[in-house]
Design a protein around this motif. Structure first.
Motif, PDB file in Angstrom:
ATOM      1  N   ALA A  84       0.463   0.460  -2.960  1.00  0.00           N
ATOM      2  CA  ALA A  84      -0.714   1.234  -3.361  1.00  0.00           C
ATOM      3  C   ALA A  84      -1.795   0.292  -3.882  1.00  0.00           C
ATOM      4  O   ALA A  84      -2.983   0.485  -3.597  1.00  0.00           O
ATOM      5  N   ILE A  85      -1.393  -0.757  -4.619  1.00  0.00           N
ATOM      6  CA  ILE A  85      -2.388  -1.705  -5.137  1.00  0.00           C
ATOM      7  C   ILE A  85      -3.028  -2.485  -3.994  1.00  0.00           C
ATOM      8  O   ILE A  85      -4.242  -2.675  -3.953  1.00  0.00           O
ATOM      9  N   VAL A  86      -2.177  -2.928  -3.035  1.00  0.00           N
ATOM     10  CA  VAL A  86      -2.719  -3.641  -1.870  1.00  0.00           C
ATOM     11  C   VAL A  86      -3.772  -2.784  -1.189  1.00  0.00           C
ATOM     12  O   VAL A  86      -4.900  -3.235  -0.915  1.00  0.00           O
ATOM     13  N   SER A  87      -3.423  -1.521  -0.941  1.00  0.00           N
ATOM     14  CA  SER A  87      -4.355  -0.659  -0.214  1.00  0.00           C
ATOM     15  C   SER A  87      -5.593  -0.392  -1.053  1.00  0.00           C
ATOM     16  O   SER A  87      -6.698  -0.255  -0.529  1.00  0.00           O
ATOM     17  N   LEU A  88      -5.411  -0.353  -2.385  1.00  0.00           N
ATOM     18  CA  LEU A  88      -6.555  -0.123  -3.269  1.00  0.00           C
ATOM     19  C   LEU A  88      -7.562  -1.268  -3.152  1.00  0.00           C
ATOM     20  O   LEU A  88      -8.767  -1.046  -3.006  1.00  0.00           O
ATOM     21  N   PHE A  89      -7.058  -2.506  -3.181  1.00  0.00           N
ATOM     22  CA  PHE A  89      -7.950  -3.656  -3.103  1.00  0.00           C
ATOM     23  C   PHE A  89      -8.695  -3.683  -1.773  1.00  0.00           C
ATOM     24  O   PHE A  89      -9.910  -3.860  -1.740  1.00  0.00           O
ATOM     25  N   ILE A  90      -7.948  -3.511  -0.677  1.00  0.00           N
ATOM     26  CA  ILE A  90      -8.605  -3.537   0.635  1.00  0.00           C
ATOM     27  C   ILE A  90      -9.641  -2.418   0.702  1.00  0.00           C
ATOM     28  O   ILE A  90     -10.774  -2.619   1.130  1.00  0.00           O
TER      29      ILE A  90
END
Lengths: 306, 333
Positions: free
Chosen positions: B140-146
């Motif tokens: 979820a954090i990865v997708s948040l940053f992207i």
């Protein structure tokens, strides 16, 4: 309208092309091939086999051959895993089962979801609202493989009403379809409730009531169509997820459908079968999305196509 | 004239009195509404306890997640009749492991029983919780940053860049991405890191859309003008002024993204494409026990229950958060 449909179909073809290209190169660039097994073939035999499947040519040439065959002959090629069976045959055999389960799930989810959502909306903030909505929250949170197991343990094992696995008869389809359908029924119920509550609170409904129309007329004639717009727009992606969900259901209930082919073929580097499955799934999903978007406009006159 | 002036004065003094009595910011208000929502609070407590149990549990248990005990294979958590169970399920139970409470024999050695290799199920579930929760949060954090990056870029720069990014997002939306993830996991090997990168890389689209919309609606407002006039650069405006203002909707979306990502991880692990044995995740635990579910149902039920309850709690918490931060939406979805 016609222009819109043509435009969407054009967009769909582009998407399909991207899907084919991406999955082709993704599979080929990964290490290993369909014939790199524990027991290696002698090099000359391997060369012969690879020549048969055009695997000895440069990657771009293979890509060209594949595209030509798929586009002009609708031929997905021979399977490298199941010798002398074409991918078209394999997919047709699996699709029969997946389609029946999917259709059953669709009917089930729309029926249960609409009923639950309507009941909840018409009894806003009463027990008949809270009860179905709490259950639907469980349905939204519960993974399909857990629900499948619970239904199987209860209805097949404890009560003995339905077969545990296999699809020899009609009753074998009930549990897989119900599993898949219940998950989506939860979302449909929530959307139906939301959409109906919004419509029922509008001025024209009050006017209709003041005019003395019966609850039934108001519901069927005036509000249902507008209230169901969010449900319809949800159905496109939902049908697509029903197909991914069927991977799971087919595994739990041991059904030889499309889903099993897809995962196995990707793991075994059966290039043509994996590609074929992706293409079939992609075509279905894209076509359904276009269809749903067109229906959407018929339900809601405010939507214009341009 | 005087009347009007009086009214205005009364109003301001009233207003300042209220402000002095109780300072209420948006966050304070939201927190109050959240605490009142019992389902959200219970969900939050459950998730926090699960996280603590996942971190602490495997360390303080006397068993390890990979320790096999061939004298205690397929042991149930509880049993009505030890003799009958042994005959029906082909399991040799050691009577000393069980303690009789009210007619039922409870397993006092392995509280949730053991699996087909005699591994303690409770520890494996708690260990699986680490993987499932970690993948959920990290992906979820990865997708948040992207998503924030592309959304903010498209919204702030606008024009050609915006058109291209929007087109990319629309195209990706149309792709049956779960099939790509399956394909990717199947052909590129099944590593833990690939798992959350793959999931994160495909779930950033909605975040990007939300952030783009927020940035577009804010970028012409007065406080951005003021920042620009005082000499703040583009990066400063973007990171100090625009992105922090999108945080409300992002928090809500993020809290509902975690259960969705966890569901996807469970889905992949269930198909055998997630973490590999002897490591466990909730999805793979259910998958491993699937073949013998009719004989040994507890191996499927407990990990399935852990997963369902956690997702349930996360969804309730996310819903509560949404209602708290945006009360207008309450009950609409």
């Amino acid at each position: 309208m016609l222009k819109y449909i043509l435009k969407r179909i054009g967009g769909g073809v582009v998407t399909l092309f991207i899907v084919i290209t991406l999955s082709f190169f993704m599979m080929r660039l990964a290490p290993g091939g369909p014939f790199s097994k524990d027991r290696a073939y002698p090099p000359e035999i391997l060369r012969n086999i690879e020549a048969k499947y055009h695997l000895d040519k440069p990657l771009l040439v293979q890509y060209g051959i594949y595209l030509e065959r798929v586009i002009f002959h609708f031929d997905l090629g021979p399977s490298t895993r199941y010798a002398d069976r074409s991918v078209n045959e394999l997919i047709a055999s699996g699709f029969e089962y997946s389609a029946r389960i999917g259709l059953g799930a669709l009917i089930f989810s729309v029926f249960v979801g609409l009923c639950a959502g309507l009941i909840a909306a018409l009894n806003h903030n009463k027990f008949l609202d809270y009860f179905p909505m709490s259950i639907s929250m469980i349905g939204v949170s519960m993974p399909d493989f857990v629900l499948a197991n619970i239904l199987m343990l209860v209805f097949a094992l404890q009560l003995g009403w339905l077969p545990v696995a296999g699809i020899d008869s009609f009753s074998g389809y009930i549990l897989p379809s119900a599993t898949l359908g219940l998950i989506f029924a939860s979302s449909i119920a929530r959307l139906t409730r939301g959409g109906m509550l919004e419509i029922l609170g509008q001025d024209f409904v009050r006017t209709a009531r003041a005019k003395g129309l019966s609850q039934r007329t108001i519901l069927w004639r005036h509000t249902l169509k507008g209230g169901l717009v969010p449900v319809v727009s949800y159905l496109g992606p939902a049908i697509a997820s029903m197909m991914t969900g069927s991977l799971i259901v087919e595994k739990v209930f041991n059904i030889p459908g499309l889903g099993r082919f897809f995962v196995d073929s990707a793991t075994n580097r059966d290039y043509t079968l994996a590609m074929g499955s992706v293409i079939v799934f992609a075509v279905l999903i894209i076509a359904l999305n276009i269809f749903v978007d067109c229906v959407y406009g018929l339900l809601d006159p405010r939507v214009t196509y341009d | 004239m005087t009347n009007k002036g009086n009214a205005a004065q009364t109003f301001t003094s009233e207003d300042s009195r209220v402000a002095a009595r109780d300072q209420r910011s948006l966050w304070h208000d939201a927190f109050k509404r959240l605490v009142k929502n019992r389902a959200a609070v219970v969900g939050f407590i459950f998730v926090v306890s699960m996280v603590i149990a996942a971190i602490v549990g495997p360390n303080i248990s006397q068993f390890s997640y990979e320790e096999q005990d061939y004298s205690r294979v397929n042991n149930p958590p509880f049993v009505m009749d030890i003799q009958k169970f042994s005959q029906e399920k082909f399991v040799d139970l050691i009577p000393e492991d069980f303690v009789k409470i009210g007619g039922v024999y409870f397993n006092q050695r392995h509280f949730l029983g053991t699996d087909d290799l005699g591994r303690d199920l409770l520890v494996r579930i708690l260990y699986g919780a680490r993987i499932s929760l970690a993948v959920g949060f990290l992906a979820a954090i990865v997708s948040l940053f992207i998503g924030v990056f592309f959304g903010a870029l498209a919204g702030y720069v606008g024009g050609f860049v915006d058109a291209q990014i929007t087109r990319l997002i629309d195209t990706l939306y149309a792709l049956p991405y779960m099939f790509f993830v399956i394909l990717l996991m199947a052909v590129a090997g099944r590593s833990f890191y690939l798992l959350f990168i793959a999931i994160g890389a495909v779930s950033w689209l909605t975040t990007a859309r939300i952030v783009r919309g927020q940035v577009i609606s804010l970028k012409n407002s007065e406080f951005i003008e003021a920042a620009r006039a005082s000499g703040t650069g583009h990066a400063g405006i973007l990171f100090y002024h625009l992105i922090p203002n999108t945080i409300g909707p992002i928090i809500v979306f993020f809290s509902l993204l975690i259960p969705r990502v966890m569901l996807e991880e469970a889905f992949l692990s269930y198909l055998g494409l997630g973490v590999q044995a002897p490591m466990s995740s909730w999805g793979s635990l259910v998958a491993d026990a699937q073949n013998n579910v009719t004989l040994y149902p507890w191996m499927v039920i407990f990990p399935g229950l852990a997963l369902t309850l956690t997702l349930f709690s996360l969804n309730f918490f996310g819903d509560g958060l949404r209602d708290a931060l945006d009360p207008k939406l309450k009950g609409k979805q």
